[in-house]
Design an enzyme around this catalytic site. Structure first.
Site, PDB file in Angstrom:
ATOM      1  N   GLY A 174       0.821  -1.326  -0.083  1.00  0.00           N
ATOM      2  CA  GLY A 174       0.051   0.066   0.004  1.00  0.00           C
ATOM      3  C   GLY A 174       0.951   0.970   0.047  1.00  0.00           C
ATOM      4  O   GLY A 174       0.424   2.315   0.008  1.00  0.00           O
TER       5      GLY A 174
ATOM      6  N   SER B  28       4.958  -1.114  -5.321  1.00  0.00           N
ATOM      7  CA  SER B  28       4.421  -2.287  -6.549  1.00  0.00           C
ATOM      8  C   SER B  28       4.897  -3.672  -5.450  1.00  0.00           C
ATOM      9  O   SER B  28       5.401  -4.654  -6.010  1.00  0.00           O
ATOM     10  CB  SER B  28       5.662  -2.412  -7.745  1.00  0.00           C
ATOM     11  OG  SER B  28       5.365  -1.207  -8.391  1.00  0.00           O
TER      12      SER B  28
ATOM     13  N   SER C  29       2.293  -5.651  -4.793  1.00  0.00           N
ATOM     14  CA  SER C  29       1.532  -6.721  -5.883  1.00  0.00           C
ATOM     15  C   SER C  29       2.320  -7.143  -7.191  1.00  0.00           C
ATOM     16  O   SER C  29       2.313  -8.358  -6.995  1.00  0.00           O
ATOM     17  CB  SER C  29       0.321  -6.015  -6.253  1.00  0.00           C
ATOM     18  OG  SER C  29      -0.277  -5.249  -5.323  1.00  0.00           O
TER      19      SER C  29
ATOM     20  N   ASP D 207       4.635  -1.725 -13.549  1.00  0.00           N
ATOM     21  CA  ASP D 207       5.178  -2.319 -12.395  1.00  0.00           C
ATOM     22  C   ASP D 207       5.780  -3.742 -12.713  1.00  0.00           C
ATOM     23  O   ASP D 207       6.681  -4.160 -12.268  1.00  0.00           O
ATOM     24  CB  ASP D 207       4.065  -2.443 -11.331  1.00  0.00           C
ATOM     25  CG  ASP D 207       3.541  -0.981 -11.005  1.00  0.00           C
ATOM     26  OD1 ASP D 207       4.200  -0.040 -11.568  1.00  0.00           O
ATOM     27  OD2 ASP D 207       2.712  -0.728 -10.317  1.00  0.00           O
TER      28      ASP D 207
HETATM   29  C1  GLA Z   1       0.258   2.164 -10.704  1.00  0.00           C
HETATM   30  C2  GLA Z   1      -0.043   1.111 -11.708  1.00  0.00           C
HETATM   31  C3  GLA Z   1       0.806   1.425 -13.087  1.00  0.00           C
HETATM   32  C4  GLA Z   1       0.882   2.656 -13.278  1.00  0.00           C
HETATM   33  C5  GLA Z   1       1.156   3.476 -12.082  1.00  0.00           C
HETATM   34  C6  GLA Z   1       1.212   5.132 -12.233  1.00  0.00           C
HETATM   35  O1  GLA Z   1       1.659   1.722  -9.950  1.00  0.00           O
HETATM   36  O2  GLA Z   1       0.173  -0.469 -11.109  1.00  0.00           O
HETATM   37  O3  GLA Z   1       0.526   0.692 -13.874  1.00  0.00           O
HETATM   38  O4  GLA Z   1      -0.158   3.316 -13.998  1.00  0.00           O
HETATM   39  O5  GLA Z   1       0.205   3.268 -11.070  1.00  0.00           O
HETATM   40  O6  GLA Z   1       2.136   5.519 -13.183  1.00  0.00           O
END
Ligand code: GLA
Length: 391
Positions: free
Chosen positions: A129, A133, A135, A179
């Site tokens: 959160g 990234s 996830s 990500d």
């Molecule tokens: C999140 C999404 C990505 C991207 C970013 C913003 O991390 O998972 O795909 O869109 O937001 O840049």
């Protein structure tokens, strides 16, 4: 993460796997979280992004099974081993953490890859959160492990696409491809210049320490969630902009044509703002790449700050905590600062001269205390390795 540290992490995860499942794992893999240097919300517009991998990573110990059963366990979540039948996996049926690894298995099988079952134990140091990234790290580590164990012979970018599909369809979050590609394809010491239209990539050397600088990550501790509406609304607004302008994606509007495009959008004020952010942000990514390639690293600072202003004022996905990090950093002598990731909370990055880092960190912490915000988590980010097998 040094090799010795990685080996220790792999050992601990393998040992726990053996305790849980009664036999040693067939292997251990790792996949990192990321920060994005520049290029925000451009990925679902077929545009440019420039993330790099963090030393924080998800580690998975995994064994193959042949009986159509998937067993999942996470060190980071209460609840013991979860057992699923592969034939029962179905999109949006699972609202728990298990949807990420199960979604990857589902996406692989749906694409025709012969995955017949697995025992998986996961442990992650990527804060969840926080816009870093966590996830994608979970998805990619599982995808890479299954790719190796079932000899699927898929490349990093192909695994990234399957992981994105797992997240879009199985989990139900309309995220782009940045990500997962960052986690799968980044290299230590480099930022990844990625064209999200065709996933072509260039590794850009990014060694700030060698030039007397540092990049710090400030996790505001404000939690975001992508499955919730705002991310999807921005995405739908961008798609509306592309349709009104008669292009496949906003990536197809050249920076030189921005004013003409905005004029054509007439009184669609909301869409105009979204379009302006995406078109200028793609130009900022290209500017950062060319500055880095010509050795003018310090000059990327103002570009990062411009990017933040655009996300705050045009895309409108910042929040008071993120703005406070950026404003305080810039007022206290940082070279540049911006929010990173999806927005509505999560983390900001600050680029600074090495001798200024302590004072900047203190200034940010004090500003949070004065505003009555939860204390942020601050750490230095050095570009780390992408997903790989540890043993
Ligand atoms: C999140 C999404 C990505 C991207 C970013 C913003 O991390 O998972 O795909 O869109 O937001 O840049």
């Amino acid at each position: 993460m040094s090799e010795a540290v990685a080996d220790k992490a792999a050992g601990a995860v393998a040992e726990r796997f053996t305790e849980l499942y009664g036999a040693e794992p067939h292997g251990v893999w790792a996949a990192p979280g990321r920060v994005n240097l520049i290029g925000e919300h451009t990925d679902y517009n077929d545009g440019f992004v420039m993330p790099f991998a963090l030393p924080h990573q998800a580690v998975a110990a995994v064994s193959r099974r042949a009986d159509g059963v998937l067993r999942l366990h996470s060190e980071d979540v209460e609840g013991g081993v979860r057992e699923l039948r592969l034939d029962d996996l179905s999109p949006e049926s699972d609202k728990n953490w298990t949807a990420y690894p199960a979604g990857v298995v589902w996406a692989l099988r749906e694409a025709g890859h012969a995955v017949t079952g697995a025992d998986i134990h996961l442990s992650s140091t990527v804060p969840s959160g926080a816009g870093l990234s966590s996830s994608a790290a979970l998805e990619v580590v599982v995808a890479l492990a299954l790719n190796d164990l079932f000899s699927l012979d898929l490349r990093g970018w192909q695994l990234a696409r399957l992981c994105q599909r797992a997240e879009n369809v199985y989990v139900g979050a309309p995220v782009g491809i940045m990500d997962q590609t960052a986690s799968a394809c980044c290299e230590a010491g480099h930022a990844l210049f990625l064209d999200t239209r065709d996933l072509s990539q260039r590794q850009i050397p990014f060694d700030l320490a060698a030039e007397g600088m540092r990049l710090i990550v400030v996790d505001t501790q404000v939690k975001h969630s992508h499955s919730e509406g705002e991310y999807g609304k921005r995405r739908a607004g961008c798609e509306k902009g592309a349709a009104l302008l008669g292009v496949n994606a906003l990536r197809d509007i050249p920076y030189a044509d921005l004013d003409a495009a905005l004029a054509r959008l007439g009184d669609e004020e909301e869409v105009r703002r979204l379009v302006r952010h995406i078109v200028t942000e793609n130009e900022r990514v290209e500017r950062v790449v060319s500055l880095l390639e010509s050795g003018e690293t310090r000059a990327i600072g103002p570009v990062l700050a411009e990017g933040h202003a655009s996300l705050r004022d045009d895309f409108r996905i910042s929040c008071p905590e993120l703005d406070l990090v950026v404003d305080t950093a810039l007022a206290s002598g940082a070279l540049g600062a911006r929010m990173t990731g999806g927005g509505f909370g999560g983390s900001a990055i600050v680029l600074a001269e090495e001798p200024d880092v302590d004072a900047l960190t203190k200034a940010i912490q004090e500003s949070f205390a004065a505003a009555g915000f939860t204390a942020p988590r601050v750490f230095e980010a050095v570009p780390a390795a992408g997903a790989r097998r540890l043993r």
